[in-house]
Design a protein around this motif. Sequence first.
Motif, PDB file in Angstrom:
ATOM      1  N   TYR A  88       0.791  -1.230   0.000  1.00 46.93           N
ATOM      2  CA  TYR A  88       0.000   0.000   0.000  1.00 46.93           C
ATOM      3  C   TYR A  88       0.824   1.283   0.000  1.00 46.93           C
ATOM      4  CZ  TYR A  88      -3.902  -3.074   0.975  1.00 46.93           C
ATOM      5  OH  TYR A  88      -4.841  -4.062   0.894  1.00 46.93           O
ATOM      6  N   GLY A  89       2.040   1.238   0.447  1.00 47.47           N
ATOM      7  CA  GLY A  89       2.880   2.440   0.471  1.00 47.47           C
ATOM      8  C   GLY A  89       2.278   3.522   1.347  1.00 47.47           C
ATOM      9  N   CYS A  90       2.308   4.756   0.863  1.00 52.41           N
ATOM     10  CA  CYS A  90       1.791   5.860   1.678  1.00 52.41           C
ATOM     11  C   CYS A  90       0.267   5.846   1.748  1.00 52.41           C
ATOM     12  CB  CYS A  90       2.311   7.205   1.180  1.00 52.41           C
ATOM     13  SG  CYS A  90       1.707   7.707  -0.416  1.00 52.41           S
ATOM     14  N   VAL A  91      -0.391   5.161   0.826  1.00 53.83           N
ATOM     15  CA  VAL A  91      -1.851   5.042   0.891  1.00 53.83           C
ATOM     16  C   VAL A  91      -2.246   4.257   2.143  1.00 53.83           C
ATOM     17  CG1 VAL A  91      -3.898   4.110  -0.271  1.00 53.83           C
ATOM     18  CG2 VAL A  91      -2.123   5.250  -1.592  1.00 53.83           C
ATOM     19  N   GLY A  92      -1.450   3.269   2.504  1.00 54.87           N
ATOM     20  CA  GLY A  92      -1.695   2.529   3.740  1.00 54.87           C
ATOM     21  C   GLY A  92      -1.576   3.426   4.958  1.00 54.87           C
ATOM     22  N   THR A  93      -0.596   4.304   4.947  1.00 57.33           N
ATOM     23  CA  THR A  93      -0.418   5.254   6.049  1.00 57.33           C
ATOM     24  C   THR A  93      -1.597   6.214   6.119  1.00 57.33           C
ATOM     25  OG1 THR A  93       1.978   5.134   5.756  1.00 57.33           O
ATOM     26  CG2 THR A  93       1.138   6.989   7.023  1.00 57.33           C
ATOM     27  N   ILE A  94      -2.019   6.705   4.972  1.00 55.32           N
ATOM     28  CA  ILE A  94      -3.157   7.631   4.925  1.00 55.32           C
ATOM     29  C   ILE A  94      -4.424   6.935   5.417  1.00 55.32           C
ATOM     30  CG2 ILE A  94      -4.666   8.921   3.361  1.00 55.32           C
ATOM     31  CD1 ILE A  94      -2.105   9.481   1.674  1.00 55.32           C
ATOM     32  N   SER A  96      -4.637   4.380   7.456  1.00 57.48           N
ATOM     33  CA  SER A  96      -4.500   4.165   8.896  1.00 57.48           C
ATOM     34  C   SER A  96      -4.796   5.447   9.675  1.00 57.48           C
ATOM     35  CB  SER A  96      -3.086   3.674   9.209  1.00 57.48           C
ATOM     36  OG  SER A  96      -2.878   3.602  10.593  1.00 57.48           O
ATOM     37  N   LEU A  97      -4.266   6.551   9.201  1.00 53.96           N
ATOM     38  CA  LEU A  97      -4.525   7.832   9.865  1.00 53.96           C
ATOM     39  C   LEU A  97      -6.001   8.216   9.763  1.00 53.96           C
ATOM     40  CD1 LEU A  97      -1.355   9.836   8.776  1.00 53.96           C
ATOM     41  CD2 LEU A  97      -1.885   8.957  11.057  1.00 53.96           C
ATOM     42  N   HIS A  98      -6.623   7.900   8.642  1.00 49.39           N
ATOM     43  CA  HIS A  98      -8.047   8.196   8.471  1.00 49.39           C
ATOM     44  C   HIS A  98      -8.887   7.388   9.464  1.00 49.39           C
ATOM     45  CE1 HIS A  98     -11.579   9.646   6.405  1.00 49.39           C
ATOM     46  NE2 HIS A  98     -12.018   8.412   6.294  1.00 49.39           N
ATOM     47  N   ARG A  99      -8.547   6.111   9.639  1.00 41.00           N
ATOM     48  CA  ARG A  99      -9.266   5.283  10.620  1.00 41.00           C
ATOM     49  C   ARG A  99      -9.071   5.828  12.031  1.00 41.00           C
ATOM     50  NH1 ARG A  99      -7.294   1.239   7.256  1.00 41.00           N
ATOM     51  NH2 ARG A  99      -5.552   0.820   8.662  1.00 41.00           N
TER      52      ARG A  99
END
Length: 165
Positions: A88-94, A96-99
């Motif tokens: 996922y790269g930075c989309v995974g980080t985004i 996670s932060l959204h959740r």
Amino acid sequence: MRQKGHRHGRTVSPCAGCKLLRRKCVKDSCVFAPYFPAKEPYKFAIVHKIFGASNVNKMLQELSENHRSDAVDSMVYEANARIQDPVYGCVGTISSLHRQLETLQTQLAFAQAELIHIRTLHRIHTKPPPYTASTVTFPSNKDFYSDIDMAVAYTDDAGDFLWSC
């Protein structure tokens, strides 16, 4: 006689990009030199590993010089995110932060509702202080009374108040 790689008595080191690619770095024409200094070789190494030197070179040449620094910062961030999370790269980080944001917003809503509930209970169980009438003393100056319209309350026979001004 000058030695190769020396300029005015000091050694000229290639940028991190040229050093990793093992090519001669001409500082004036090297697209990597301003953004991948020799002191930060890890930046180019990680970007090269994820995007490839040729693609990075193409991206930087297509951008105007005032946007290149931001593009390099973005590529370094994305490359680091891809190393940590290859799928996922930075989309995974985004995501996670959204959740986390949604969870915190829900917790905040519950806390606000609980606070309103506690305040309501506090008001119900607390009686307001009794109201007392206060006596007002007017000055005895004649001019003061002449400028004020006085309101007087009268009661009729039924006990209702009648106001007069």
